[in-house]
Design a protein around this motif. Structure first.
Motif, PDB file in Angstrom:
ATOM      1  N   ILE A 114      -3.987  17.242   3.253  1.00 31.99           N
ATOM      2  CA  ILE A 114      -4.663  17.102   4.221  1.00 31.99           C
ATOM      3  C   ILE A 114      -3.301  17.319   5.172  1.00 31.99           C
ATOM      4  N   THR A 115      -3.923  18.153   6.775  1.00 37.33           N
ATOM      5  CA  THR A 115      -2.602  18.070   7.326  1.00 37.33           C
ATOM      6  C   THR A 115      -3.033  17.298   8.291  1.00 37.33           C
ATOM      7  N   ILE A 116      -1.762  16.777   9.209  1.00 36.86           N
ATOM      8  CA  ILE A 116      -1.720  15.823  10.428  1.00 36.86           C
ATOM      9  C   ILE A 116      -1.210  16.510  11.427  1.00 36.86           C
ATOM     10  N   GLU A 117      -1.750  16.970  12.481  1.00 35.62           N
ATOM     11  CA  GLU A 117      -1.381  17.555  13.746  1.00 35.62           C
ATOM     12  C   GLU A 117      -1.679  17.167  14.283  1.00 35.62           C
TER      13      GLU A 117
ATOM     14  N   GLU B 263       0.960  -1.794   0.222  1.00 37.86           N
ATOM     15  CA  GLU B 263       0.106   0.090   0.350  1.00 37.86           C
ATOM     16  C   GLU B 263       0.792   1.334  -0.338  1.00 37.86           C
ATOM     17  N   LEU B 264       1.886   1.167   0.538  1.00 38.95           N
ATOM     18  CA  LEU B 264       2.864   2.211   0.931  1.00 38.95           C
ATOM     19  C   LEU B 264       3.352   2.728   0.038  1.00 38.95           C
ATOM     20  N   ALA B 265       3.999   1.312  -1.064  1.00 37.67           N
ATOM     21  CA  ALA B 265       5.262   1.390  -2.384  1.00 37.67           C
ATOM     22  C   ALA B 265       3.562   2.438  -3.058  1.00 37.67           C
ATOM     23  N   ARG B 266       2.835   1.725  -3.238  1.00 39.45           N
ATOM     24  CA  ARG B 266       1.554   2.028  -4.013  1.00 39.45           C
ATOM     25  C   ARG B 266       1.254   3.542  -4.015  1.00 39.45           C
TER      26      ARG B 266
ATOM     27  N   ASN C 127       3.538  -6.198  19.094  1.00 39.63           N
ATOM     28  CA  ASN C 127       2.799  -6.231  17.351  1.00 39.63           C
ATOM     29  C   ASN C 127       2.481  -4.493  16.558  1.00 39.63           C
ATOM     30  N   GLY C 128       2.889  -4.607  15.570  1.00 47.60           N
ATOM     31  CA  GLY C 128       2.845  -3.499  14.386  1.00 47.60           C
ATOM     32  C   GLY C 128       4.587  -3.890  13.961  1.00 47.60           C
ATOM     33  N   ASN C 129       4.471  -2.615  12.896  1.00 44.41           N
ATOM     34  CA  ASN C 129       5.596  -2.920  11.857  1.00 44.41           C
ATOM     35  C   ASN C 129       5.661  -1.667  11.646  1.00 44.41           C
ATOM     36  N   GLY C 130       5.144  -0.767  12.519  1.00 42.30           N
ATOM     37  CA  GLY C 130       5.501   0.888  12.393  1.00 42.30           C
ATOM     38  C   GLY C 130       5.271   1.989  10.469  1.00 42.30           C
ATOM     39  N   LEU C 131       4.407   0.836  10.210  1.00 44.13           N
ATOM     40  CA  LEU C 131       3.945   1.718   8.942  1.00 44.13           C
ATOM     41  C   LEU C 131       2.209   1.939   8.376  1.00 44.13           C
ATOM     42  N   GLY C 132       2.195   1.559  10.067  1.00 44.52           N
ATOM     43  CA  GLY C 132       0.223   2.794   9.554  1.00 44.52           C
ATOM     44  C   GLY C 132       0.731   4.343   9.293  1.00 44.52           C
ATOM     45  N   LEU C 133       1.427   4.645  10.156  1.00 44.60           N
ATOM     46  CA  LEU C 133       1.576   6.672  10.481  1.00 44.60           C
ATOM     47  C   LEU C 133       2.461   6.824   8.547  1.00 44.60           C
ATOM     48  N   ALA C 134       3.070   6.105   8.045  1.00 39.53           N
ATOM     49  CA  ALA C 134       3.639   6.266   7.380  1.00 39.53           C
ATOM     50  C   ALA C 134       2.399   6.652   5.831  1.00 39.53           C
ATOM     51  N   ILE C 135       1.917   5.143   6.523  1.00 38.97           N
ATOM     52  CA  ILE C 135       0.219   5.327   4.849  1.00 38.97           C
ATOM     53  C   ILE C 135      -0.530   6.418   5.698  1.00 38.97           C
TER      54      ILE C 135
ATOM     55  N   ILE D 178       7.257   9.537  14.139  1.00 40.32           N
ATOM     56  CA  ILE D 178       6.593   9.127  14.074  1.00 40.32           C
ATOM     57  C   ILE D 178       6.203   8.856  12.536  1.00 40.32           C
ATOM     58  N   PHE D 179       5.865   9.007  11.804  1.00 40.03           N
ATOM     59  CA  PHE D 179       4.910   9.065  10.085  1.00 40.03           C
ATOM     60  C   PHE D 179       6.238   8.692   9.878  1.00 40.03           C
ATOM     61  N   ARG D 180       7.398   8.419  10.071  1.00 40.51           N
ATOM     62  CA  ARG D 180       8.410   7.541   9.189  1.00 40.51           C
ATOM     63  C   ARG D 180       8.319   6.240   9.299  1.00 40.51           C
ATOM     64  N   GLU D 181       8.766   5.582   8.098  1.00 42.49           N
ATOM     65  CA  GLU D 181       8.607   3.921   7.938  1.00 42.49           C
ATOM     66  C   GLU D 181       9.273   3.134   8.615  1.00 42.49           C
TER      67      GLU D 181
END
Ligand SMILES: Nc1ncnc2c1ncn2[C@@H]1O[C@H](COP(=O)(O)OP(=O)(O)OP(=O)(O)O)[C@@H](O)[C@H]1O
Ligand SMILES: [Mg+2]
Length: 383
Positions: free
Chosen positions: A365-368, A221-224, A347-355, A331-334
Motif C-alpha cells: 500500500i502507498t500512503i501519500e 506491534e511495530l517490532a512484530r 500525549n503521544g509517542n510518535g509510533l502511530g505512523l511508523a506502524i 513523520i513515518f519515523r519511529e
C-alpha cells in the motif's frame, strides 16, 4: 557462381600482371599459361602456382574446358591465329581489352582487400570489446554477490533487533499490568481510605501507566510488523465496511471534540484483495491523528474511489494544525513528533505512523500526504 577456366597467352610483363590479378580473383581457374619463352616472368609465377605451362597455342587451343583466353602479347598475328583456331565455345579478349579488364579487376581486388582487412579489424575489435564486457560482467557479479551478502547480514541483524525488542517489551508488559492493577486496587479503596491529595497523585500515576502501556503495545506491534512475524492472509475486503468500523472506533473521541466525521462512500461495495485487520489498524492510525490534531467543532472527511490505474484510494482529510513542510519526510519515523503537534497535544509517542508505514510496506500500500500548516492534512491511502 561457376568457375571460369582461363588461358593466358603471353607471359611477359602484361601476362605476368594478368596472372597476378587473376590469382587473387575468386571463381577463376587459370588452366594454362602459354609463351614461347620458358623463362618469361609469368611462366615462373605460373610454375610456382602449379599452373600448366605450354609453349605453343596448339597445346591448349582445342581444350573445350577453356572458357576464356586473355591475349596479352600485343602482337596482332597472335590474336589473329587465336581467333581462327579457338573453339566457338571459347571467348577471346585481345591485348587492349585485357588491359582494361585487368585494371578494373585490379581495382576490384584492391577494394576487396580493403574490405577484408576492415572486416578483420572490426572482428578483432568486437572480440576485444566482448572480452572487456565479460571482464566487467564478472566484476559486477562479484560486487552484486558482496552487496547481497551485506544485505543478508543487515536483514539478520534487523531480525535479531526486532526479536530482542519483542522479547523485552513483552517482559515489560506483565509488570506493567501488575502496577496498573495495584493502582486500581488503591483507587478503589481496598488499601484503605485515601486523602484527596494522595488520590490525585495516584490518578496521575494511572494516566501515566495507561500511556506507557499504550507505548509498550505499540512498540510490540511495530517490532512484530518489522520481524514480519505475522500471518498475512489476503482476502476480498469490503473497504466501505472497514472504513465504517474505523469511524465507529473513534466515534466517542470525535464526539468528545464535537467533530463531524463524514464518509463519502460509493453506492456499490468497494472491494480490494488485502488483509482487513491490518488495513483497519492502518486507517485507525490516520483517523486517530485526524481527530487528535483537529481543534474542536470541526469536521473530518473520508472519501473513497477507484483511481484510473485501478487502485482503490481512501483519503482522510482534516482541517487541523497541519504538518510543517520540513517535517513531511520525517513523520513515518519511529518516535518522531512535530513541535506543533507536541504543543497542541502533549500525549503521544510518535509510533502511530511508523506502524502505519510498516503495514503499508507489508501490504503493498502507498500512503501519500498533503498538508498545509494551520489549514489541515490529507492522507491518501492507495491499495
Ligand atoms: N493529521 C495530522 N495533522 C497534523 N499532524 C500530524 C497528523 N498526522 C500526523 N501528524 C504528525 O506526524 C507525527 C507522527 O504521527 P504519529 O501518529 O506517528 O505519532 P503521534 O500521533 O505523535 O503519537 P502516537 O504514537 O500516539 O500516534 C505527529 O506527531 C504529528 O507531528
Ligand atoms: Mg498518532
Amino acid at each position: 557462381m561457376e568457375t571460369a577456366n582461363i588461358a593466358i597467352v603471353g607471359a611477359g610483363k602484361g601476362g605476368y600482371e594478368c596472372l597476378k590479378v587473376l590469382l587473387t580473383t575468386p571463381n577463376v581457374l587459370i588452366k594454362y599459361v602459354c609463351d614461347i619463352d620458358p623463362n618469361a616472368k609469368g611462366v615462373m609465377l605460373a610454375k610456382q602456382h602449379k599452373i600448366s605451362y605450354v609453349a605453343r597455342l596448339s597445346e591448349f587451343i582445342h581444350d573445350p574446358e577453356v572458357d576464356l583466353i586473355f591475349e596479352s602479347t600485343g602482337r596482332p598475328e597472335v590474336f589473329e591465329e587465336l581467333s581462327r583456331a579457338k573453339l566457338p565455345t571459347t571467348s577471346l579478349v585481345g591485348s587492349g581489352g585485357t588491359r582494361v579488364i585487368f585494371s578494373l579487376l585490379d581495382s576490384y581486388n584492391e577494394v576487396n582487400r580493403s574490405l577484408r582487412s576492415y572486416k578483420m579489424n572490426l572482428e578483432r575489435r568486437i572480440i576485444e570489446r566482448t572480452e572487456e564486457l565479460e571482464k566487467l560482467n564478472t566484476e559486477l557479479s562479484k560486487e552484486k554477490a558482496a552487496t547481497e551478502r551485506l544485505y543478508e547480514q543487515q536483514r539478520e541483524i534487523n531480525e535479531e533487533k526486532s526479536r530482542y525488542l519483542i522479547h523485552t517489551t513483552h517482559q515489560l508488559k506483565a509488570p506493567f499490568a501488575a502496577i496498573h492493577n495495584y493502582v486500581d486496587i488503591i483507587l478503589d479503596g481496598y488499601a484503605g481510605p485515601l486523602a484527596q491529595e494522595t488520590r490525585d497523585l495516584v490518578l496521575k500515576i494511572k494516566t501515566r501507566c495507561e500511556l506507557l502501556s499504550e507505548t509498550i503495545l505499540d512498540m510490540l506491534e511495530l517490532a512484530r510488523l518489522k520481524a514480519q512475524d505475522l500471518e498475512l492472509v489476503r482476502e476480498d475486503v469490503d473497504l466501505c465496511a472497514v472504513v465504517n468500523d474505523v469511524v465507529e472506533r473513534f466515534a466517542v473521541s470525535a464526539a468528545a471534540k464535537r467533530l463531524l466525521v463524514r464518509v463519502d462512500a460509493p453506492k456499490e461495495p468497494l472491494i480490494a484483495r488485502t488483509v482487513g485487520k491490518r488495513l483497519f489498524e492502518l486507517l485507525a492510525v490516520l483517523l486517530e491523528n485526524a481527530v487528535k490534531y483537529s481543534p474542536p467543532d470541526g469536521s473530518i472527511e473520508i472519501a473513497m474511489k477507484v483511481a484510473s490505474d485501478g487502485k482503490r484510494v481512501i483519503s482522510i482529510m482534516d482541517h487541523g494544525i497541519g504538518i510543517p513542510e520540513a517535517n513531511l519526510g520525517k513523520i513515518f519515523r519511529e518516535f518522531f513528533r512535530s513541535n506543533n503537534a507536541v504543543r497542541f497535544e502533549p500525549n503521544g509517542n510518535g509510533l502511530g505512523l511508523a506502524i502505519a508505514g510498516e503495514i503499508a510496506n507489508l501490504l503493498d500500500i502507498t500512503i501519500e500526504v498533503e498538508s498545509e500548516l494551520e489549514k489541515g492534512t490529507t492522507f491518501h491511502v492507495r491499495i
